[in-house]
Design an enzyme around this catalytic site. Structure first.
Site, PDB file in Angstrom:
ATOM      1  N   ASP A 138      -8.445  -5.046  -6.133  1.00 36.87           N
ATOM      2  CA  ASP A 138      -7.893  -4.126  -5.131  1.00 36.87           C
ATOM      3  C   ASP A 138      -8.087  -2.689  -5.618  1.00 36.87           C
ATOM      4  O   ASP A 138      -7.630  -2.330  -6.704  1.00 36.87           O
ATOM      5  CB  ASP A 138      -6.413  -4.454  -4.951  1.00 36.87           C
TER       6      ASP A 138
ATOM      7  N   HIS B 134      -7.423  -5.651  -1.184  1.00 37.94           N
ATOM      8  CA  HIS B 134      -6.216  -4.885  -0.872  1.00 37.94           C
ATOM      9  C   HIS B 134      -5.488  -5.467   0.330  1.00 37.94           C
ATOM     10  O   HIS B 134      -4.257  -5.390   0.423  1.00 37.94           O
ATOM     11  CB  HIS B 134      -6.590  -3.428  -0.591  1.00 37.94           C
TER      12      HIS B 134
ATOM     13  N   SER C 257       0.828  -1.189   0.000  1.00 36.02           N
ATOM     14  CA  SER C 257       0.000   0.000   0.000  1.00 36.02           C
ATOM     15  C   SER C 257       0.881   1.266   0.000  1.00 36.02           C
ATOM     16  O   SER C 257       1.744   1.421  -0.858  1.00 36.02           O
ATOM     17  CB  SER C 257      -0.957  -0.041   1.200  1.00 36.02           C
TER      18      SER C 257
END
Length: 299
Positions: free
Chosen positions: A229, A286, A175
């Site tokens: 995601d 994600h 991320s």
């Protein structure tokens, strides 16, 4: 645990009606994923996961461990941290530099979004000039995160590479951490180091000009995305944000084991295939990379 701010931000940025028609994978100039590459991806994801564990960013000199069992390969390698950092600056950039003598690696890992400061950093979309290349711009929040950690990271890499000249230098992160890892690799390469980066579910980090520049650097770019995601689709392309190429797309839903044949490789900094082909997205995609949820380790 996913923060309320992260869910709200994702909900605002990820909307749609369905998935676009899939395309045939491209491997033009890029070797396909085999079991050896998959093994490296899994190890790097676990190093990224370990950056979420408090014991790995507040106690330098100890073994890298995950209290929720998400990094068994890292623990088996007996990697030890050389520096750990938990910034008190506005970006709250967090992570560690570790020495892995089993795999002969110098690992620079950055944590993804946990704090409010991290989410403010994510939403700081302003494009600012960067020293990475002439006329190149970058996401202000991501660039500032790297600047906040650059001095400590660069000093540690210099020390470790001098003592271990045959070791490979890698940066990794999930991320937000993946975005910072991308910029860290680019800057370290400019300083003369051979660096590979591995990002998992990273957002777009820069203008297309800088993305092309990083893509062309030697060392190895491994930008991994998963299913639908939402995070790799922000900031949006219409603001002139682009991804480093290529994309290693995991064509596999949540909860299923990943094999080498589940990867599709797409090239181009404005690539709209793979993960970007989805219109309906899911935040759980994600949090799930190779069957783990890295954010758990922050608890």
């Amino acid at each position: 645990m996913v923060s309320l701010l992260s869910l709200v931000s994702t909900g605002l940025l990820c909307v749609g009606l369905g998935r676009a028609v899939p395309t045939v994978k491209s491997t033009r100039g890029v070797a396909p994923v085999d079991n050896a590459v998959l093994g490296t991806f899994t190890l790097m994801e676990q190093y990224a996961s370990a950056a979420y564990c408090k014991s790995n960013y507040n106690s330098p000199g100890d073994q890298i461990r995950c209290n929720d069992g998400t990094c068994p390969l890292v623990q088996a390698s007996n990697a030890t941290s050389v520096i750990e950092y938990n910034s008190n600056l506005s970006t709250d950039v967090t992570g560690y530099v570790a020495l892995d003598s089993t795999h002969k690696l110098i690992v620079v890992s950055f944590r993804g979004s946990v704090s409010i400061q991290n989410w403010i950093t994510n939403l700081d979309f302003d494009a600012v000039s960067t020293s990475l290349c002439s006329g190149c711009t970058v996401h202000h929040g991501f660039w500032q995160s790297w600047l906040d950690s650059r001095s400590a990271v660069t000093a540690a890499v210099k020390q470790l590479s001098a003592s271990n000249p045959t070791y490979k230098i890698v940066t990794t992160g999930h991320s937000l951490g993946g975005a910072i890892a991308t910029l860290a690799a680019a800057d370290l390469r400019n300083a003369g180091y051979q660096v590979a980066f591995y990002s998992f579910g990273a957002p777009r980090v820069s203008s297309s000009k800088l993305a092309k520049y990083i893509t062309a650097q030697p060392g190895g770019n491994y930008r991994v995305t998963h299913w639908n995601d939402p995070v790799p689709n922000i900031p949006p392309i219409f603001l002139d944000f682009a991804h480093v190429s290529p994309e290693y797309y995991i064509n596999r839903p949540n909860g299923l084991a990943v094999t080498a044949s589940d990867f599709k490789i797409y090239e181009g900094v404005m690539n709209l295939r793979g993960n970007a082909a989805w219109l309906i997205t899911d935040i759980l995609a994600h949090l799930w990379y190779f069957g783990t949820f890295p954010i758990k380790c922050a608890l």
